[in-house]
Write a protein that holds these residues in place. Structure first.
Motif, PDB file in Angstrom:
ATOM      1  N   LYS A   1     -17.209   9.197  -6.183  1.00 53.78           N
ATOM      2  CA  LYS A   1     -15.847   8.745  -5.856  1.00 53.78           C
ATOM      3  C   LYS A   1     -15.738   7.213  -5.959  1.00 53.78           C
ATOM      4  CE  LYS A   1     -12.430   9.523  -2.183  1.00 53.78           C
ATOM      5  NZ  LYS A   1     -11.297   9.968  -2.964  1.00 53.78           N
ATOM      6  N   GLU A   2     -16.802   6.527  -5.567  1.00 49.93           N
ATOM      7  CA  GLU A   2     -16.789   5.060  -5.645  1.00 49.93           C
ATOM      8  C   GLU A   2     -16.739   4.602  -7.108  1.00 49.93           C
ATOM      9  OE1 GLU A   2     -16.665   3.015  -3.020  1.00 49.93           O
ATOM     10  OE2 GLU A   2     -17.119   4.404  -1.385  1.00 49.93           O
ATOM     11  N   ILE A   3     -17.407   5.351  -7.972  1.00 52.06           N
ATOM     12  CA  ILE A   3     -17.365   5.010  -9.408  1.00 52.06           C
ATOM     13  C   ILE A   3     -15.965   5.272  -9.959  1.00 52.06           C
ATOM     14  CG2 ILE A   3     -18.129   5.843 -11.690  1.00 52.06           C
ATOM     15  CD1 ILE A   3     -20.029   3.829 -10.575  1.00 52.06           C
TER      16      ILE A   3
ATOM     17  N   GLU B   1     -17.204  -4.398  -7.076  1.00 52.15           N
ATOM     18  CA  GLU B   1     -17.610  -4.075  -5.692  1.00 52.15           C
ATOM     19  C   GLU B   1     -17.742  -2.568  -5.501  1.00 52.15           C
ATOM     20  OE1 GLU B   1     -15.703  -5.806  -2.330  1.00 52.15           O
ATOM     21  OE2 GLU B   1     -15.584  -7.771  -3.273  1.00 52.15           O
ATOM     22  N   GLU B   2     -16.795  -1.815  -6.083  1.00 49.86           N
ATOM     23  CA  GLU B   2     -16.845  -0.357  -5.945  1.00 49.86           C
ATOM     24  C   GLU B   2     -18.102   0.205  -6.594  1.00 49.86           C
ATOM     25  OE1 GLU B   2     -15.088   0.803  -3.870  1.00 49.86           O
ATOM     26  OE2 GLU B   2     -13.108  -0.082  -3.864  1.00 49.86           O
ATOM     27  N   ARG B   3     -18.484  -0.397  -7.694  1.00 52.42           N
ATOM     28  CA  ARG B   3     -19.716   0.048  -8.345  1.00 52.42           C
ATOM     29  C   ARG B   3     -20.915  -0.216  -7.427  1.00 52.42           C
ATOM     30  NH1 ARG B   3     -22.146   1.712 -12.784  1.00 52.42           N
ATOM     31  NH2 ARG B   3     -24.258   0.956 -12.993  1.00 52.42           N
ATOM     32  N   GLU B   4     -20.895  -1.361  -6.776  1.00 56.10           N
ATOM     33  CA  GLU B   4     -21.973  -1.685  -5.820  1.00 56.10           C
ATOM     34  C   GLU B   4     -22.009  -0.656  -4.692  1.00 56.10           C
ATOM     35  OE1 GLU B   4     -24.037  -4.475  -4.975  1.00 56.10           O
ATOM     36  OE2 GLU B   4     -23.837  -5.598  -6.841  1.00 56.10           O
ATOM     37  N   HIS B   5     -20.827  -0.235  -4.259  1.00 56.47           N
ATOM     38  CA  HIS B   5     -20.771   0.772  -3.191  1.00 56.47           C
ATOM     39  C   HIS B   5     -21.433   2.069  -3.650  1.00 56.47           C
ATOM     40  CE1 HIS B   5     -16.961  -1.259  -1.341  1.00 56.47           C
ATOM     41  NE2 HIS B   5     -18.041  -1.974  -1.209  1.00 56.47           N
ATOM     42  N   SER B   6     -21.132   2.439  -4.890  1.00 60.39           N
ATOM     43  CA  SER B   6     -21.700   3.667  -5.437  1.00 60.39           C
ATOM     44  C   SER B   6     -23.232   3.595  -5.417  1.00 60.39           C
ATOM     45  CB  SER B   6     -21.188   3.862  -6.867  1.00 60.39           C
ATOM     46  OG  SER B   6     -21.742   5.013  -7.419  1.00 60.39           O
TER      47      SER B   6
ATOM     48  N   GLU C   1     -12.089  -4.151   5.893  1.00 62.70           N
ATOM     49  CA  GLU C   1     -11.917  -5.366   5.081  1.00 62.70           C
ATOM     50  C   GLU C   1     -11.099  -5.064   3.809  1.00 62.70           C
ATOM     51  OE1 GLU C   1     -14.059  -8.364   5.538  1.00 62.70           O
ATOM     52  OE2 GLU C   1     -14.770  -7.611   7.461  1.00 62.70           O
ATOM     53  N   GLU C   2     -11.411  -3.949   3.180  1.00 61.29           N
ATOM     54  CA  GLU C   2     -10.750  -3.654   1.904  1.00 61.29           C
ATOM     55  C   GLU C   2      -9.283  -3.273   2.098  1.00 61.29           C
ATOM     56  OE1 GLU C   2     -13.092  -1.404  -0.868  1.00 61.29           O
ATOM     57  OE2 GLU C   2     -14.225  -3.241  -1.072  1.00 61.29           O
ATOM     58  N   GLU C   3      -9.007  -2.532   3.169  1.00 61.93           N
ATOM     59  CA  GLU C   3      -7.598  -2.217   3.450  1.00 61.93           C
ATOM     60  C   GLU C   3      -6.839  -3.510   3.740  1.00 61.93           C
ATOM     61  OE1 GLU C   3      -6.933   0.759   6.421  1.00 61.93           O
ATOM     62  OE2 GLU C   3      -8.206   2.224   5.417  1.00 61.93           O
TER      63      GLU C   3
HETATM   64 FE1  FEO Z   1     -15.716   1.424  -1.962  1.00 63.85          FE
HETATM   65 FE2  FEO Z   1     -12.808   0.378  -1.756  1.00 63.85          FE
HETATM   66  O1  FEO Z   1     -14.125   1.453  -1.191  1.00 63.85           O
END
Ligand code: FEO
Length: 190
Positions: free
Chosen positions: A27-29, A60-65, A140-142
């Protein structure tokens, strides 16, 4: 010869949590692809600052993944890379773009909360602890997404002048391109 039948199971995640964490990795990807695509739309529409913001966010989302992938592997599990659904279609204007970014973040928060719930239910405190970083990160992202909407509203919303939009775009352009590595972040400093 090794007798594999006597090798003990060292996986420290339930199958259900392993799947939930792996789904979140995918989902993060998907989020990363959506922000990449939105960045292309923004740059093409002349908003290079907004594009800059969205591409940083995509990274950043890729890093989350990767963070989810790493955790599953560290707990003896095996994440599975799945086909990614197509990114959201292009927004019609900058207002729809920012609204969609905010909705996307809220949706992701809901998804993270489901994993927190499951970890709590299973009393898997390692996973519960791991997910707390994402709970904080989503705050933070919201906020980042909400700030974009606020700035646009202050500039006049959908009726914002070209000059106001230019200034808003420029303020995003001037932000640093550095993306802090999520893999090195702590729950106190996402
Ligand atoms: Fe990885 Fe914006 O949540």
């Amino acid at each position: 010869m090794i007798n594999y039948s006597i090798i003990m199971n060292t996986k420290r995640l339930s199958t259900k949590l392993e799947k939930a964490l792996s789904d979140q990795m995918n989902k993060e990807i998907q989020a990363s692809q959506t922000f990449l695509s939105y960045g292309i739309w923004a740059d093409n529409a002349g908003y290079s600052g907004v594009a800059n913001f969205l591409w940083r966010h995509s990274q950043e989302e890729r890093e989350h993944s990767i963070k989810f992938m790493r955790f599953i592997l560290d707990r003896g599990g095996k994440p599975k890379v799945e086909a990614i659904p197509a990114p959201l279609k292009d927004p019609k204007n900058i207002s729809e773009c920012f609204d969609s970014v905010f909705r996307h973040e809220v949706d992701n928060t809901t998804s993270v909360y489901k994993i927190v719930d499951l970890a709590l239910e299973e009393k898997d405190w390692a996973t519960w602890n791991f997910t707390q970083w994402f709970v904080q990160e989503q705050v933070e992202e919201e906020k980042l997404a909400r700030d974009l909407i606020d700035q646009l509203n202050l500039a006049g919303g959908e009726k914002a002048s070209h000059d106001a939009l230019f200034q808003l775009d420029k303020s995003l352009e001037d932000q640093s391109n550095d993306v802090p590595s999520a893999t090195e972040a702590s729950s106190e400093h996402p």
